[in-house]
Structure formats: structure tokens, C-alpha cells
Motif scaffolding. Sequence first.
Motif, PDB file in Angstrom:
ATOM      1  N   VAL A 140     -13.416  -2.199  18.395  1.00 40.39           N
ATOM      2  CA  VAL A 140     -13.408  -1.280  17.053  1.00 40.39           C
ATOM      3  C   VAL A 140     -11.923  -0.594  17.073  1.00 40.39           C
ATOM      4  N   LYS A 141     -11.394  -0.058  18.212  1.00 37.59           N
ATOM      5  CA  LYS A 141      -9.968   0.400  18.234  1.00 37.59           C
ATOM      6  C   LYS A 141      -9.008  -0.368  17.670  1.00 37.59           C
ATOM      7  N   ALA A 142      -8.985  -1.625  18.276  1.00 42.99           N
ATOM      8  CA  ALA A 142      -8.107  -2.607  17.578  1.00 42.99           C
ATOM      9  C   ALA A 142      -8.122  -2.877  16.199  1.00 42.99           C
ATOM     10  N   ILE A 143      -9.248  -2.906  15.674  1.00 45.79           N
ATOM     11  CA  ILE A 143      -9.362  -3.186  14.084  1.00 45.79           C
ATOM     12  C   ILE A 143      -8.872  -1.988  13.427  1.00 45.79           C
ATOM     13  N   ASN A 144      -9.095  -0.778  14.007  1.00 42.38           N
ATOM     14  CA  ASN A 144      -8.599   0.528  13.383  1.00 42.38           C
ATOM     15  C   ASN A 144      -7.040   0.409  13.208  1.00 42.38           C
ATOM     16  N   LEU A 145      -6.489  -0.061  14.430  1.00 42.98           N
ATOM     17  CA  LEU A 145      -5.063  -0.097  14.600  1.00 42.98           C
ATOM     18  C   LEU A 145      -4.489  -0.989  13.515  1.00 42.98           C
ATOM     19  N   GLN A 146      -5.257  -2.102  13.142  1.00 47.50           N
ATOM     20  CA  GLN A 146      -4.580  -3.534  12.350  1.00 47.50           C
ATOM     21  C   GLN A 146      -4.951  -2.588  10.792  1.00 47.50           C
ATOM     22  N   MET A 147      -6.083  -1.972  10.653  1.00 43.04           N
ATOM     23  CA  MET A 147      -5.993  -1.313   9.432  1.00 43.04           C
ATOM     24  C   MET A 147      -5.023  -0.468   9.021  1.00 43.04           C
ATOM     25  N   PHE A 148      -4.644   0.457   9.999  1.00 40.54           N
ATOM     26  CA  PHE A 148      -3.721   1.536  10.111  1.00 40.54           C
ATOM     27  C   PHE A 148      -2.335   1.027   9.693  1.00 40.54           C
ATOM     28  N   HIS A 149      -1.980  -0.198  10.257  1.00 40.06           N
ATOM     29  CA  HIS A 149      -0.630  -0.691  10.136  1.00 40.06           C
ATOM     30  C   HIS A 149      -0.617  -1.284   8.774  1.00 40.06           C
ATOM     31  N   LYS A 150      -1.526  -2.183   8.512  1.00 37.26           N
ATOM     32  CA  LYS A 150      -1.674  -2.485   6.789  1.00 37.26           C
ATOM     33  C   LYS A 150      -1.452  -1.576   5.698  1.00 37.26           C
ATOM     34  N   SER A 151      -2.211  -0.532   5.954  1.00 33.44           N
ATOM     35  CA  SER A 151      -1.958   0.868   4.817  1.00 33.44           C
ATOM     36  C   SER A 151      -0.712   1.315   5.069  1.00 33.44           C
ATOM     37  N   GLN A 152      -0.162   1.481   6.263  1.00 32.50           N
ATOM     38  CA  GLN A 152       1.383   1.888   6.342  1.00 32.50           C
ATOM     39  C   GLN A 152       2.329   0.958   5.513  1.00 32.50           C
ATOM     40  N   ASN A 153       2.150  -0.254   5.845  1.00 33.86           N
ATOM     41  CA  ASN A 153       3.068  -1.358   5.021  1.00 33.86           C
ATOM     42  C   ASN A 153       3.110  -1.249   3.427  1.00 33.86           C
ATOM     43  N   ALA A 154       1.585  -0.848   3.012  1.00 41.58           N
ATOM     44  CA  ALA A 154       1.398  -1.182   1.620  1.00 41.58           C
ATOM     45  C   ALA A 154       2.198   0.303   1.213  1.00 41.58           C
ATOM     46  N   GLU A 155       2.006   1.645   1.647  1.00 41.46           N
ATOM     47  CA  GLU A 155       2.681   2.626   1.117  1.00 41.46           C
ATOM     48  C   GLU A 155       4.071   2.473   1.196  1.00 41.46           C
ATOM     49  N   CYS A 156       4.548   2.058   1.918  1.00 42.05           N
ATOM     50  CA  CYS A 156       6.089   1.986   2.058  1.00 42.05           C
ATOM     51  C   CYS A 156       6.432   0.974   1.204  1.00 42.05           C
ATOM     52  N   SER A 157       5.998  -0.191   0.541  1.00 36.88           N
ATOM     53  CA  SER A 157       6.114  -0.838  -0.492  1.00 36.88           C
ATOM     54  C   SER A 157       6.074  -0.112  -1.774  1.00 36.88           C
ATOM     55  N   LEU A 158       5.125   0.529  -1.940  1.00 33.65           N
ATOM     56  CA  LEU A 158       4.801   1.408  -2.952  1.00 33.65           C
ATOM     57  C   LEU A 158       5.927   2.294  -3.250  1.00 33.65           C
ATOM     58  N   GLN A 159       6.379   3.036  -2.150  1.00 32.97           N
ATOM     59  CA  GLN A 159       7.547   3.815  -2.362  1.00 32.97           C
ATOM     60  C   GLN A 159       8.878   3.251  -2.814  1.00 32.97           C
ATOM     61  N   GLN A 160       9.145   2.047  -2.057  1.00 33.67           N
ATOM     62  CA  GLN A 160      10.120   1.289  -2.574  1.00 33.67           C
ATOM     63  C   GLN A 160      10.237   0.852  -4.152  1.00 33.67           C
ATOM     64  N   LYS A 161       9.115   0.465  -4.483  1.00 36.23           N
ATOM     65  CA  LYS A 161       9.097   0.092  -5.971  1.00 36.23           C
ATOM     66  C   LYS A 161       9.305   1.178  -6.922  1.00 36.23           C
ATOM     67  N   THR A 162       8.569   2.513  -6.450  1.00 37.24           N
ATOM     68  CA  THR A 162       8.722   3.768  -7.512  1.00 37.24           C
ATOM     69  C   THR A 162      10.223   4.184  -7.357  1.00 37.24           C
ATOM     70  N   GLU A 163      10.997   3.967  -6.353  1.00 31.11           N
ATOM     71  CA  GLU A 163      12.404   4.390  -6.253  1.00 31.11           C
ATOM     72  C   GLU A 163      13.066   3.484  -7.049  1.00 31.11           C
ATOM     73  N   ALA A 164      12.783   2.220  -7.072  1.00 27.94           N
ATOM     74  CA  ALA A 164      13.561   1.026  -7.897  1.00 27.94           C
ATOM     75  C   ALA A 164      13.289   1.283  -9.451  1.00 27.94           C
ATOM     76  N   ILE A 165      12.015   1.705  -9.714  1.00 24.89           N
ATOM     77  CA  ILE A 165      11.795   2.206 -11.054  1.00 24.89           C
ATOM     78  C   ILE A 165      12.708   3.416 -11.476  1.00 24.89           C
ATOM     79  N   SER A 166      12.871   4.678 -10.580  1.00 28.26           N
ATOM     80  CA  SER A 166      13.487   5.484 -11.043  1.00 28.26           C
ATOM     81  C   SER A 166      15.012   5.159 -11.237  1.00 28.26           C
ATOM     82  N   SER A 167      15.308   4.341 -10.465  1.00 26.21           N
ATOM     83  CA  SER A 167      16.949   3.835 -10.607  1.00 26.21           C
ATOM     84  C   SER A 167      17.292   3.286 -11.911  1.00 26.21           C
ATOM     85  N   PHE A 168      16.200   2.400 -12.323  1.00 28.29           N
ATOM     86  CA  PHE A 168      16.235   1.344 -13.636  1.00 28.29           C
ATOM     87  C   PHE A 168      16.082   2.540 -14.651  1.00 28.29           C
ATOM     88  N   GLU A 169      15.294   3.678 -14.492  1.00 32.72           N
ATOM     89  CA  GLU A 169      15.405   4.541 -15.705  1.00 32.72           C
ATOM     90  C   GLU A 169      16.676   5.100 -16.065  1.00 32.72           C
TER      91      GLU A 169
END
Length: 680
Positions: A431-460
Motif C-alpha cells: 500500500v505504501k508503494a502504491i501511495n508513493l506512485q500515486m503521489f509522484h504522478k500527481s506531482q508530475n501532473a501539477e508541474c505540467s499544469l503550471q508550465q502550461k499556465t505560464e506559457a498561456i500568460s506569456s502568449f497573452e
Amino acid sequence: IKEDFEIIDRKQIPHAAELKNEEKEKTEEARWSAPLLSLAKRASENLALSYGNALKSASLVGLVPKPVSNDSTAGTSARYHAMEERANLMNMMKLSIKILIQSALSLGRTLDSDFPPLQQFFVVLEHCLKHGLKVKKTFIGQNKSFFGPLELVEKLCPEASDIATSVKNLPELKTAVGRGRAWLYLALMQKKLADYLKVLLDHKHLLSEFYEPDALMMEEEGAVIVGLLVGLNVIDANLCLKGEDLDSQVGVIDFSLYLKEAQDSDGKQDGGITAVLDQKHYVEELNRHLSCTVADLQNKIDCLEKTNSKLQEELAAATDRIGSLQEEQQQLKQQNELIRERSEKSVEVTKEDTKVELDTYKQSRQGLDEMYSDVWKQLKEEKNMRLELEKELELQIGMKTEMEIAMKLLEKDTHEKQDTLVALRQQLEEVKAINLQMFHKSQNAECSLQQKTEAISSFEGKTNEMMSSMKQMEERLQHAEKARQAAEERCNKMKQELAGRLDACRQQMSQLDSKCSILEKELKSEKEQRQTLQRELHQEKDATTLLKTELQQMEGLKKELRKLQDEKQQLEKVCEEQEQALQEMGLHLSQSKLKMEDIKEVNKALKGHTWLKDDEATHCKQCEKEFSISRRKHHCRNCGDIFCNTCSSNELALPSYPKPVRVCDTCHTLLLQRCSSNSS
């Protein structure tokens, strides 16, 4: 192919007495005879001194003089012979270069292949390059040519590749000697003969394959000759290689040139010539530096043009992306509003349904509670009666059977609990290993969201800048149109007022026409810019469609994230429940284990640990690294084994030691666990 060389006897060379008589008659010939005699005297003196020193060193090998063998005398004589040849060739090279330069200056510095001093120079240079060459054996026979070392220049200096290709392309040359002579002609015409030979001398380890160790090119005389060849950069040579037969030329040194050459120049003329030569050298060096700087500047200009084109392309792409992003934002806002309205409606419907279900559940619960209370009372009465009967039966069976059964049951329970503990621990780790994998996936998704929001602001920001530039261009167009209208009105007025003055009007009309043409050109350029901007807007729209698809993918990822978070919360709840159960089970087991460990420790303390000797241990027990001067040995005061400093850096107070003592990592963790369990 064997070469023919002419051997000149000593009788042909004039004696010193004849030279003195000729000095009185011809002062010009005396100028050339004096340096020859001085060079010959110096060469003879050097040979005599070196020969005497060699004899002394050979005789004084030890304290007692030893007889010299025939082999040693033959070796020393060969060395002196090689030294003689080198000195003679170097002196001849000096004379040939000096005569060539002086004759070239008298003739205007442009020489042809039929010029005798130039031919003699190439003959002497060929002798210098052939001195000490190794003989290479092939299937046809023995080969001895100086073109082999000259071919190395192409590898060491890429500038000489043109010479090598032109020599190989000449169909008339069939031998290696002819190719070598053609190579020397072309190098002299390029004024880089000294540079190429210097490159060869800098790589003597490569020359050792072609030359003997006593060869002229392997000794200091070769460097001296290269220095003398630098003076030939003054000469401009125009040599034709197509008509000449370089393969069958005879390399004969003609000494008459060096003995009978006339020299009409005085000291003043020599000074003027040296000044002119220095100026020519300076101009040639300036030309080389300027050519290098021009090449560098051209490379820089090319790089700047490439970067400008790339930046323009990036600007166009950015403007397209900005427009597309703005359109996507508007569409997303509309979609968000629709989703909110639908969600609010669905929430109201679900609230009404839950109220109705609660009312029905409460009514049914009251009836069930009444039934349950009646049944529960009956069960209690029956249980009390049954317990009384069972107690009487158990008293009759006997105390012995009860004790044995109880002991067996207790043992089984302990074994089963231990098995369940192991299984629960494995589940916890999974269960701990599964939790760690889920946590890493969530962190990667959040980082990609932040990068895309920054790109949108620069394009504006970039879209805003492009819109401002468009407005400025439109204002310029309006001003140009107004100016054009004003100019047309002025032309009409001038025609009406000055009808009589045709000449002046024509001149003014021509001026106005030129202005109008300029304005029309500006208008055309602005229209073209507007068209380019429209194209860029279309490209930005395409980019926006791509970004929309990416946003849809991001929404899908968000939904997956939410699902994963819900699963994570459920798993955390399950983990917490299992951990609580494990803690309860572990407390009972830890208490029993601690009692056993305390008893074992007391026994060990009474018996005493085995204290390892320093000689017995060569590696650390934990990390298994070898001990050395930098990695010292340290004893653990609890177990008695030997460890390194990193594996035994902890200190704890032991019952046998009042103060804190060095302990290994494993003992440190065990002792801390025991202390924590005792305190709990």
C-alpha cells in the motif's frame, strides 16, 4: 630508377693562390671566393676538433686504456662522414639562397624555370632532402625518394592539400622523384615552402620512418635551412610544370656559379633593398591578417542573418499562438458556465431525493427497533439459562482437561497471530508503494499544469504587443492617406492659378509625382505588412486549436487525478485501520519479546561478548570496505565487532558503561527501539 650525379674532382676547384691572383684582376670574383674559403676552413677546423675529442673519449673509457676494435672505428668514421656531409650541404644551401636572392633583386624579383640560380637552388634542396633517406624494399626493387616525407605535409597541414591534388593530377609525372620536384616548385610559388618544412620538422617522430637518425632533416642543420628558406618569400616565381620533364632531370651542382658570379651592388644599395624587403614582408603580413578578419566577419554576418530569420519565425509563431489561446479562453469560459448550471441543477435534484429517502428510512427504523428489543430480551433469558447449565457441566468434566485445552488454544492463537502480522506487514508495504506512485504522478501532473499556465500568460503578453503594433500601423496609413489628399488638393490649386507658367508647373508636377510614387510605395509596403500580419493571425488560430486539444487532455488528466486521490484516501483509511490493528497486536508481542530480549541481554552481559582483535578484521562488518590509513578501525562497545568511522559514529549509554560509548548503527537502532517500547 637510378639517378645520375656528376662528380667534380678537386682539380676543377681553384686553389687559394689562383684566387688571390684573380682578386687583383677582378674584385667582383674575389667577393665570392673569400666566403668559400672561410666556410671551408671552418668546416675543416670543426672536423679536426670533433675528431680529436672523439679519440680522447674513446681512449678514456676507463682508468686503464683499452684497444679500440675495428667496428668502433668504422662507426666513428661513419658519424664524422655524416657530419661532414651535413655541414657541406648546409653551406651550399646558404650560398645558393644568397645568390638566388641577389640575382632576383637585380632582375626585378620575377623568375622563370630557366633561371640558372633557381635550378641550382632546387638541386641543392633535393640533395638536402635526400640526405639520410632510408631505402624501402618493394616487389619491384629498392625505392629511395624524398616524396614520401613531403606527402605527410598534407595530413599535418590542410592548406597543402591543393598542392598534393595538383601534383597527382599531372599526367606527365610518372616517378616519385618527379612528383617531389613538382611539389617543391608549387610550394615555392605559394611562398610557403619554409612553413611546410617547419611543420615536418616539428613532427620528427613521423620523419624517423623515412630518415636515418644522422640525416640532415633529423638534426639541427634542418632547422637552420628552414630558417634560411624564409628569405625566399621575397621572390615571385612563375614556374611552368606542363612542358618540363621533371622525371629525367639530372641533379648536378654547378660550382662555377658560386665562384664566378658578379656582384655590382654597393652597401647603400643593400640597405635600400633590405628596406624594400621589410616593407614587402610587412604588407604581406597585413594582407594575411586582413583576409583572416574578413573571413571572421563574413562568418559572423551569416550567423546573425540566421538568428534574425529564426527570431522572425518565432515572432510569427508566437502571435499565432496568442490569438488561438485567446479564442480558447473564451470558449472555455462559456463551457465552464454551462457546466456550473448543470451541476447546480443536479445537486438540487439529489437533495430532494435524499430527503424523501431519509423520511422512509426513519419510519422503517422505528418498527425494526421495536422488534429488535423484544427479540433481544428473549435471547438474554435463554443465554442465562444455557450458561447455568454449561457451568454445571464444566464443573463435572474436570479441571485437568480444561487446562490442557486452554494451553493448546493459546499456542495456536499465538502462531496464527504471528502469521497474520507478517501478512499485514506485506500488505502495508504494498500500500505504501502504491501511495508513493500515486503521489509522484500527481506531482508530475501539477508541474505540467503550471508550465502550461505560464506559457498561456506569456502568449497573452505577446498578443497585446502585436495588437498595439497593428494600431500604430493603421494610424500611419491614415496619416499617409491624409498627406496624399492634401498633396492632390495643392496640385489642383497650382494648376488653376499658374496656367500661364507651364515650365514652372511642369517642374513642380514632376516633384509632386515623385512624392506620390514614394507615398504609393509606402502604402504598398504597409499593405504587404498588413497581409503578413493576417497570415500570422491565421497561424496563431491553428496553434490555438492545438492548445485546445491539450487543454482537453489536461481536463481528462484532472479527472484521473481526482479518481486517484479518492482511491488514495480510501487506501489511507484501510491502512490506518490495519495499522491500528497491527499496533494492538504488536503491543502484546513486543511486550513478550522485550522480556525475552532482556533475559538474553542479561545472559550476554554475564557471559561477556566476544571482543574481536584488530588483526582478525580487515574489512568493515557493515559496509565491507577495506581498512586503510584514512579508514581507521573502531570497536562497538555493545557487540564487540570492528567497524569503520561512518558505520560506528553513534554513542549511547550502556549498563556496563556509565558514560555514552561508541556503538555501531545496528546496535544503535536496536537499543533505541527497546528504549521506546519500554517507555510506551
